[in-house]
Design an enzyme around this catalytic site. Structure first.
Site, PDB file in Angstrom:
ATOM      1  N   ASP A 132      89.536  11.637  21.997  1.00 32.33           N
ATOM      2  CA  ASP A 132      88.679   9.772  22.066  1.00 32.33           C
ATOM      3  C   ASP A 132      87.728  10.315  23.850  1.00 32.33           C
ATOM      4  O   ASP A 132      89.125  11.139  24.638  1.00 32.33           O
ATOM      5  CB  ASP A 132      89.795   8.806  22.144  1.00 32.33           C
ATOM      6  N   ASP A 184      91.044   3.101  18.302  1.00 31.11           N
ATOM      7  CA  ASP A 184      90.677   4.985  17.899  1.00 31.11           C
ATOM      8  C   ASP A 184      92.171   5.407  15.994  1.00 31.11           C
ATOM      9  O   ASP A 184      92.465   6.035  15.665  1.00 31.11           O
ATOM     10  CB  ASP A 184      91.978   5.473  18.887  1.00 31.11           C
TER      11      ASP A 184
END
Length: 530
Positions: free
Chosen positions: A237, A427
């Site tokens: 990420d 996430d």
């Protein structure tokens, strides 16, 4: 002579215990998400604001949201305007301005918005509820790690007992006395070392886990060391993982000399992320706060104030337009303008700062033969800039949490073994879907719960060290399995042939187990040497 059998039974029971704990942990993670959801919301009914259980909110109800509150239902704004933090869902680090007729998403946070909006979905079908459902599904589908040592040791004792019985009968029919035949059969049972086979993986992984803990790397299960050593794709990420996840001043342009204490006084009372970034920047020098004469926050635009009969403005380009101020400044960063008496005196460019050694760490991962992909909810311009600066060759931008999870699934269908690194609520689906999920220690509690590995010191250097520990540990696990198998292949035939008495067999069995343990301790030596 039954110590070996006892050891096998012990390891089987420990394995079952860890399996139960793993299932309980998954349930606890889902519970932690549910606990973050308030039980009631404020709705407008007969021109009065009342509290209503979320289960009773229907499509079309008018929901009232104040500054700092979480949005639970998807809907459309019918009154008011303001900024919303969507980073928990989209990864977008900059606040999003929304006004009448704009759609808002369940799971986002109101920064400075006081609005009325109409629910377009009930809670069961909202984005936030769907996130919980998808997470549960992803966790249930998570692939199980195949442990070669456990499979071998599961049948080892039974096979050895059969071999010992055959040896006993063969010697008895040779012919030999019952006592001699029985001693040879017992020697076969004793010298066969299921202990070494069973210890091959656990001891090495325990040492690896201990080494990881000293480096600020928390492996939640020993099996994750082996899985990580087999990874061929790293997915990361952007916000909070490769970057700091907080708007910081990257550049200051002073158009005209001004009293910096005025700017500090203007932004200090604001809780907007951009204002916090400005405050942090100004505090690098000694500043004092003035008591402003007037002060007003303009939702999604900035701040208007006055001091000593001078007007002060601080905010974005829309705030300048609102006050008929024309000023040209081109940048792909977040901009904050400071004006005195409708004249721009300073411009601040803010953005997420890339973490130290990010480029070096990613380069090291590439050198291991591992592909690297960056996933982010940010726009393509920002994503491209970060990817190019760090040296990441492949990236995907403007992805939702479900989109990130779908991308992980696509990699799995292509035969990839994937490790995902992230830090936020946005996430968690991807972390749960990956073969190994790595959570940054400064991330959300939910991400840390879902992650298989936690980098406690929030450092990207720990990511590289995690790969190194996993590879070193897995290499020694294979050595231990090889030592155990070679030992048994050589000694069992010798025992069957009558060359080894029970006393020597017991010593050899203990020595093989000790050798595996000592070899496992070499992990620390290889780490320090490397």
């Amino acid at each position: 002579y039954f110590d070996s059998v006892s050891m096998i039974i012990t390891f089987v029971l420990i394995g079952k215990f860890l399996e139960v704990l793993s299932k309980k942990k998954a349930a606890d993670t889902l519970d932690s998400i549910t606990k973050q959801i308030p039980s009631e919301v404020n709705i407008l009914e007969d021109e009065k604001i009342i509290s209503c259980p979320i289960a009773n909110v229907k499509v079309g109800d008018i929901i009232v949201i104040s500054s700092g509150e979480k949005v639970l239902f998807d809907g459309e704004i019918i009154k008011g305007e303001g900024s919303f933090d969507e980073s928990s869902l989209t990864g977008e680090s900059d606040p999003i301005y929304k006004n009448k007729s704009a759609n808002i998403i369940g799971g986002t946070l109101s920064i400075d918005a006081n609005i009325h909006y109409k629910a377009t979905k009930d809670f069961e079908h909202s984005t936030l509820a769907s996130l919980v459902t998808l997470l549960e599904s992803a966790m249930n589908k998570k692939p199980k790690i195949e442990q070669l040592a456990n499979k071998l040791s599961e049948y080892f004792s039974s096979i050895i007992l059969v071999v010992a019985c055959i040896t006993f009968l063969t010697w008895l029919l040779w012919p030999h006395s019952f006592e001699v035949s029985f001693m040879v059969g017992i020697s076969v049972i004793i010298i066969a070392c299921p202990c070494a086979l069973a210890l091959a993986t656990p001891v090495a992984t325990l040492v690896g886990l201990g080494l990881g803990a000293t480096r600020g790397i928390l492996f939640k299960e020993a099996a994750q060391l082996e899985t990580m050593a087999k990874i061929d794709t790293l997915v990361v990420d952007k916000t909070g993982t490769l970057t700091l996840g907080e708007p910081e001043v990257l550049h200051e342009t002073v158009c005209k000399e001004f009293d910096r204490n005025l700017l500090y006084s203007l932004v200090k009372s604001s809780k907007h992320p951009v204002s916090k970034g400005i405050v942090k920047y100004l505090l690098q020098e000694e500043v004092v706060e003035y008591m402003l004469d007037t002060y007003k926050q303009v939702p999604a635009l900035g701040i208007e104030a006055s001091y000593a009969e001078k007007s002060l403005l601080g905010g974005n380009e829309q705030l300048l337009k609102k006050n008929a101020i024309s000023f040209g400044y081109d940048s792909d960063k977040t901009l904050f303008y400071f004006c005195i008496e409708n004249e721009v005196v300073a411009v601040y460019e803010l953005g997420d700062t890339i973490k130290n050694k990010a480029k070096e760490i990613i380069g090291d991962v590439y050198s291991l033969g591992i592909e690297v992909v960056m996933l982010t909810g940010d726009n393509d311009k920002v994503a491209s800039s970060v990817a190019n600066e760090i040296g990441i060759q492949e990236y995907k931008s403007e992805l939702s949490p479900a989109g990130k999870a779908d991308y992980i699934n696509m990699l799995h269908k292509n035969g990839k073994k994937v490790v995902m690194v992230g830090d936020g609520v946005n996430d968690i689906l991807a972390l749960a879907q990956a073969d190994i999920g790595i959570a940054m220690g400064s991330g959300s509690d939910i991400a840390i719960d879902v992650g298989d590995i936690v980098l406690l010191n929030n450092s990207l250097e720990s990511l590289g060290e995690a790969f190194k520990i996993a590879n070193t540990t897995y290499s020694l696990i294979k050595q231990n399995l090889g030592i155990s198998l070679v030992y048994n292949v050589i000694t069992i035939p010798l025992a069957m042939a009558g060359y080894i008495i029970p006393f020597i067999a017991a010593i050899a069995m203990s020595a093989s187990s000790l050798f595996v343990v000592v070899n496992s301790m070499r992990i620390r030596h290889k780490w320090n040497k490397g």
